[in-house]
Design a protein around this motif. Structure first.
Motif, PDB file in Angstrom:
ATOM      1  N   PHE A  70       1.044  -1.271  -0.037  1.00 43.60           N
ATOM      2  CA  PHE A  70      -0.231   0.097   0.103  1.00 43.60           C
ATOM      3  C   PHE A  70       0.985   1.106  -0.038  1.00 43.60           C
ATOM      4  O   PHE A  70       1.275   1.437   1.193  1.00 43.60           O
ATOM      5  N   ASP A  71       1.329   1.964  -1.144  1.00 41.39           N
ATOM      6  CA  ASP A  71       2.064   3.067  -1.201  1.00 41.39           C
ATOM      7  C   ASP A  71       1.288   4.128  -0.925  1.00 41.39           C
ATOM      8  O   ASP A  71      -0.155   4.182  -1.248  1.00 41.39           O
ATOM      9  N   LEU A  72       2.223   5.358  -0.344  1.00 35.13           N
ATOM     10  CA  LEU A  72       0.480   6.655   0.538  1.00 35.13           C
ATOM     11  C   LEU A  72       0.531   7.460  -0.739  1.00 35.13           C
ATOM     12  O   LEU A  72       0.076   8.383  -0.351  1.00 35.13           O
ATOM     13  N   ALA A  73       1.344   7.568  -2.036  1.00 34.90           N
ATOM     14  CA  ALA A  73       1.598   8.496  -2.601  1.00 34.90           C
ATOM     15  C   ALA A  73       0.708   8.106  -3.453  1.00 34.90           C
ATOM     16  O   ALA A  73       0.255   8.926  -3.792  1.00 34.90           O
ATOM     17  N   SER A  90       4.295  16.413  -3.839  1.00 33.23           N
ATOM     18  CA  SER A  90       4.467  16.863  -4.921  1.00 33.23           C
ATOM     19  C   SER A  90       5.528  15.475  -5.779  1.00 33.23           C
ATOM     20  O   SER A  90       5.780  14.523  -5.356  1.00 33.23           O
ATOM     21  N   THR A  91       6.308  16.237  -6.660  1.00 33.32           N
ATOM     22  CA  THR A  91       6.923  15.306  -7.375  1.00 33.32           C
ATOM     23  C   THR A  91       8.724  16.148  -7.126  1.00 33.32           C
ATOM     24  O   THR A  91       8.568  16.820  -7.876  1.00 33.32           O
ATOM     25  N   LEU A 113       3.128  15.158   1.558  1.00 30.93           N
ATOM     26  CA  LEU A 113       3.602  15.994   2.207  1.00 30.93           C
ATOM     27  C   LEU A 113       2.589  15.977   3.416  1.00 30.93           C
ATOM     28  O   LEU A 113       0.781  16.626   3.739  1.00 30.93           O
ATOM     29  N   VAL A 114       2.744  15.942   5.152  1.00 31.04           N
ATOM     30  CA  VAL A 114       2.065  15.933   5.960  1.00 31.04           C
ATOM     31  C   VAL A 114       1.904  17.475   6.038  1.00 31.04           C
ATOM     32  O   VAL A 114       2.692  17.660   6.523  1.00 31.04           O
ATOM     33  N   THR A 131       6.875  21.819  11.744  1.00 34.52           N
ATOM     34  CA  THR A 131       6.383  22.400  10.089  1.00 34.52           C
ATOM     35  C   THR A 131       5.758  21.066   9.271  1.00 34.52           C
ATOM     36  O   THR A 131       5.750  20.327   9.832  1.00 34.52           O
ATOM     37  N   GLY A 132       5.784  20.767   8.154  1.00 27.85           N
ATOM     38  CA  GLY A 132       5.253  19.599   7.021  1.00 27.85           C
ATOM     39  C   GLY A 132       6.582  18.672   7.782  1.00 27.85           C
ATOM     40  O   GLY A 132       7.009  18.773   7.579  1.00 27.85           O
ATOM     41  N   VAL A 133       6.058  16.956   6.936  1.00 27.21           N
ATOM     42  CA  VAL A 133       6.532  16.483   6.883  1.00 27.21           C
ATOM     43  C   VAL A 133       6.424  15.253   5.744  1.00 27.21           C
ATOM     44  O   VAL A 133       5.136  15.429   5.628  1.00 27.21           O
ATOM     45  N   SER A 134       7.982  16.099   5.277  1.00 27.26           N
ATOM     46  CA  SER A 134       7.484  14.948   3.359  1.00 27.26           C
ATOM     47  C   SER A 134       7.965  13.565   3.009  1.00 27.26           C
ATOM     48  O   SER A 134       8.934  13.016   4.088  1.00 27.26           O
ATOM     49  N   LEU A 135       7.693  12.624   3.410  1.00 26.05           N
ATOM     50  CA  LEU A 135       7.490  11.268   3.156  1.00 26.05           C
ATOM     51  C   LEU A 135       7.516  11.106   1.709  1.00 26.05           C
ATOM     52  O   LEU A 135       7.316  10.940   0.581  1.00 26.05           O
TER      53      LEU A 135
END
Length: 813
Positions: A89-92, A255-256, A264-265, A345-349
């Motif tokens: 299960f890929d979140l993106a 984002s890519t 992006l959370v 801040t936000g979190v990038s996964l």
């Protein structure tokens, strides 16, 4: 000399010399020994029977074939704690499944985010996504539009929406049919309007918000009330903060970077993913980096009936992503809501999702996926066969040893859904690869549109010989199915006997004549369909007691409909008799299926032929208060058997637990034949799974009843809708007969199932419904075409019980 339909439908069931000879021909196949003995054997005579032997070594390698629709699981990146596992299960990729949270819930209309709240636009009053003023929005396209959203507590809410007037000057909102404040829509440019909903109207769980618009106007062929950009739902206690909140859109949380998608959370908010956690050592693997400065990422899991639990709380910074592994083993097999929240801040996964241990597949078998190529395909469609009356699908009294051995010689798909609850639309899907809501051949008064290509036409154009042997009047020339066949036989239309021995016999003879050529054969038998009239020896397997009631085997096509319409009363003894007649037909059919497979083996064809065995729908026997089919989408009507057999290629005994439906049949044929599938297909091949390939989830099967009801079955749960509003959730592990609706008890499971169904209904390309792209559509709008039924066709359908009443009288119609 022609015979009447009544003569045709009278089945020869005695043990005359011809029948005795036919039964003896079944030596070598598992025709029920007890039934054979009762029918034609001398006392004490015993027949040894078996299917063709297990596949031996030496499967021939042939040119490779690609699988353009492959969904093979991807390995985790190296150097992380979950290295060696595979992405389930890929979140993106599954961002459309996630709820967007910041100062409340954001619903981004005009994107795939909306599908899970609007049923993908199905019967919810939302039209196509449109680009307007530099952004995407949705048209409210009727006098009523609906949104279904979850909320954790019964509290007062404030709802805001960014809207632009079209035909409506105002909207009247309702929550669960209880009115809220009227909202005026200003003329001119976009506006943000708001209203409140009292706590007495809000449910802790799924909520139904309805807008009644004051009017519509025609815009580009749609009746549009308003254009809506987003809807924001927040607790009234946080109304001030909600009013200042910046809109949270799907585009802002994705984002890519270098071709790799990231999630992006959002800072001060989060994402919530519903998820059926897979087995096999599930781990939530996150590669996290702060989008600026320092941040804290918190992971929680919530299940129905339990308080949310914090699984991880990790400080992250910018720079190289930090690997975070969260063990989900305690949740394996459960539907959960995973909440990802960011503070600071936000979190990038990046490359993040749920990972599982690799499947245990034989590498030599798996390698056949790129090496083996079938010369031929045979689709055997057994009309009206419900799965729980087939031995390998569970405990049943029915004796059907050939079907049982099919599971031992090939792959059985445990959770397989018919796309409809009656013949015409289901067969149209099996023969085109399109869902019923797409091909539109869903009611008795329409035909399969000439705009739709049949698989027979596609394969005939590729040079294969094509033949059909069809014992159902709906799958006929009158309804658009006589296309692309070198040999076409419809036993009902041509006034020929419809029993399995005749249908399989004719098919075997044609195949023997054309065995040196590549071919595709469609063999459609009908014995389990009304009228239920098995030979006495097969009836007595299930009901040998004296019977003096009103049920007459050769009149069951009329009687079943009369019972369904409450025109005929029946006792428990009558019900017992009806079901015994049905089971007898299955056993009778099973022996002739074995004879057919034996003939294929004698011709040396099983090693080079993919054999598919399935059904179009099941049959009800008072499971939910009725009998017959064509009236509901409960399991007794839409759970059907599905087998793949290909000697020396598909290993015997494989049981596939993932959900699938009829749309997988055509792409599976093309992959087996080594041919590129047509781009308009709406399903994916399952050949890889039959060979042990691990594939990305979630898996689901979809069913409908003439486009008015919808169902999705995934894992242990099935969710059904009668219209957009009336929903029911069934736990098929605890409640296999769908007796108890859990809709109010399991809101997280309901949200998961609504997410799956909405994603599927909204996807322009159904092959990729799990990660839909609004710019990628593969099928245009198909218009239903009216069928022209003459008197002969009408009477033939009457004999099958499809048409009843005055229309079945001489001169009726």
């Amino acid at each position: 000399m022609g015979r009447s339909v009544e003569q045709v439908m009278k089945r020869k069931r005695t043990c005359d010399p011809g029948r005795r000879g036919a039964l003896r021909l079944l030596a070598g196949v598992p025709l029920l020994p007890a039934a054979l003995s009762a029918a034609c054997s001398k006392k004490g005579e015993r027949t040894s029977v078996s299917l063709p032997a297990e596949a031996g070594p030496g499967a021939a390698a042939v040119p490779a074939t690609g699988s353009p629709a492959a969904q093979a699981a991807v390995a985790a990146p190296s150097g992380v704690p979950w290295a060696g596992k595979f992405s389930a299960f890929d979140l993106a990729d599954r961002l459309g499944f996630a709820a967007l949270r910041r100062d409340g819930l954001w619903i981004d209309l005009g994107t795939t985010d909306a599908f899970k709240y609007t049923l993908g636009g199905w019967k919810s009053g939302w039209g196509r996504a449109v680009e307007r003023d530099g952004g995407w929005c949705a048209n409210a396209t009727s006098e009523t539009s609906r949104i279904f959203f979850p909320w954790p507590t019964a509290e007062e809410l404030v709802v805001r929406l960014r809207v632009r007037r079209a035909g409506a000057e105002y909207a009247s909102p309702y929550l669960h049919d209880k009115p809220a404040q009227r909202v005026d829509i200003p003329a001119g440019d976009w506006s943000v309007v708001s209203f409140r909903i009292g706590a007495d109207k809000v449910i802790a769980g799924e909520n139904h918000l309805m807008f009644r618009w004051s009017g519509t106007q025609d815009i580009g062929g749609e009746n549009v009330a308003a254009l809506v950009d987003w809807v924001h739902v927040a607790a009234a206690s946080q109304a001030e903060a909600a009013g200042r909140a910046e809109p949270l859109a799907q585009a802002t949380v994705r984002s890519t970077d270098g071709g790799s998608a990231r999630v992006l959370v959002p800072a001060g908010g989060g994402l919530s993913y519903p998820l059926d956690v897979p087995a096999d050592g599930p781990v939530l693997g996150l590669l996290a980096a702060a989008s600026g400065g320092a941040a804290t990422l918190t992971v929680r899991a919530a299940t129905d009936g339990e308080e949310p639990k914090v699984l991880a709380e990790t400080a992250v910074s910018g720079g190289d992503p930090k690997p975070i592994a969260v063990d989900l083993a305690a949740y394996a097999g459960k539907v959960v809501r995973l909440d990802l929240d960011a503070s600071g801040t936000g979190v990038s996964l990046a490359s993040s999702g749920v990972f599982v241990a690799p499947g245990v597949a034989d590498p030599a078998v798996l390698a056949r996926l790129g090496q083996a190529q079938a010369r031929n395909v045979i689709l055997i469609m057994i009309d009206t066969l419900r799965a729980d009356h087939v031995p390998p699908y569970g405990r049943t009294r029915v004796q059907a040893q050939v079907l049982d051995l099919l599971a031992q010689r090939g792959a059985l798909f445990e959770r397989f859904s018919a796309v409809e609850d009656w013949t015409k639309p289901s067969c149209a899907t099996m023969l085109t690869g399109l869902y019923p809501n797409t091909h539109k051949a869903q009611t008795d008064d329409v035909m399969l549109s000439a705009a739709v290509r049949m698989v027979s036409e596609e394969l005939q154009a590729k040079g294969l010989k094509t033949a059909s042997f069809i014992a159902n009047g709906y799958v006929s020339d009158k309804f658009g199915f006589k296309r692309g066949w070198d040999q076409y036989t419809n036993y009902i239309r041509e006034g020929k006997p419809t029993t399995a021995d005749r249908v399989f016999g004719d098919a075997a003879a044609w195949i023997e004549t054309h065995k040196a050529e590549r071919f595709y054969a469609y063999v459609h038998t009908i014995d389990p369909h009304v009228p239920y009239s098995p030979p006495r020896e097969f009836l007595e397997l299930y009901d040998a007691k004296p019977y003096e009631g009103p049920i007459e085997a050769r009149q069951t096509h009329v009687q079943v409909e009369d019972i369904k319409k409450k025109k005929m009363a029946v006792t428990d003894r009558d019900k017992e008799r009806i079901e015994a007649l049905y089971d007898g037909e299955i056993s009778f059919h099973d022996g002739h299926l074995g004879s057919f497979l034996k003939k294929l083996d004698e011709l040396g064809l099983l090693e080079e032929t993919l054999v598919i065995v399935t059904s179009d729908h099941g049959e009800e026997f008072w499971d939910h208060g009725s009998v017959g089919h064509g009236h509901s989408i409960f399991q007794e009507l839409v759970h059907v058997p599905f087998f793949l057999m290909w000697k020396n290629v598909i290993p015997g005994g494989a049981r596939i637990g993932e959900n699938h439906d009829h749309t997988c049949i055509v792409p599976t044929m093309f992959e087996a034949l080594g041919l590129p599938p047509p781009g308009y297909l709406e399903g994916l091949s399952v050949l890889g799974q039959a060979l042990g390939r691990q594939e990305v989830g979630p898996a689901a099967g979809f069913s409908t009843h003439q486009g008015d009801r919808m169902a999705v079955w995934s894992g242990r749960y099935k969710f059904q809708l009668s219209g957009a509003v009336r929903g029911a959730l069934f736990d098929l592990v605890e409640d296999p007969h769908s007796a108890e609706d859990r809709d109010d008890q399991r809101p997280i499971a309901v949200r998961w199932m609504r997410t799956l169904l909405g994603a599927h209904l909204g996807a322009p390309d159904k092959r990729f419904w799990r990660h839909a792209d609004l710019a990628r559509a593969n099928v245009g709008e198909i218009q239903a075409e009216a069928a022209q039924m003459d008197a002969q066709t009408l009477q033939q359908l009457c004999q099958l019980g499809y048409v009843v009443g005055e229309r079945c009288q001489p001169g009726g119609g």
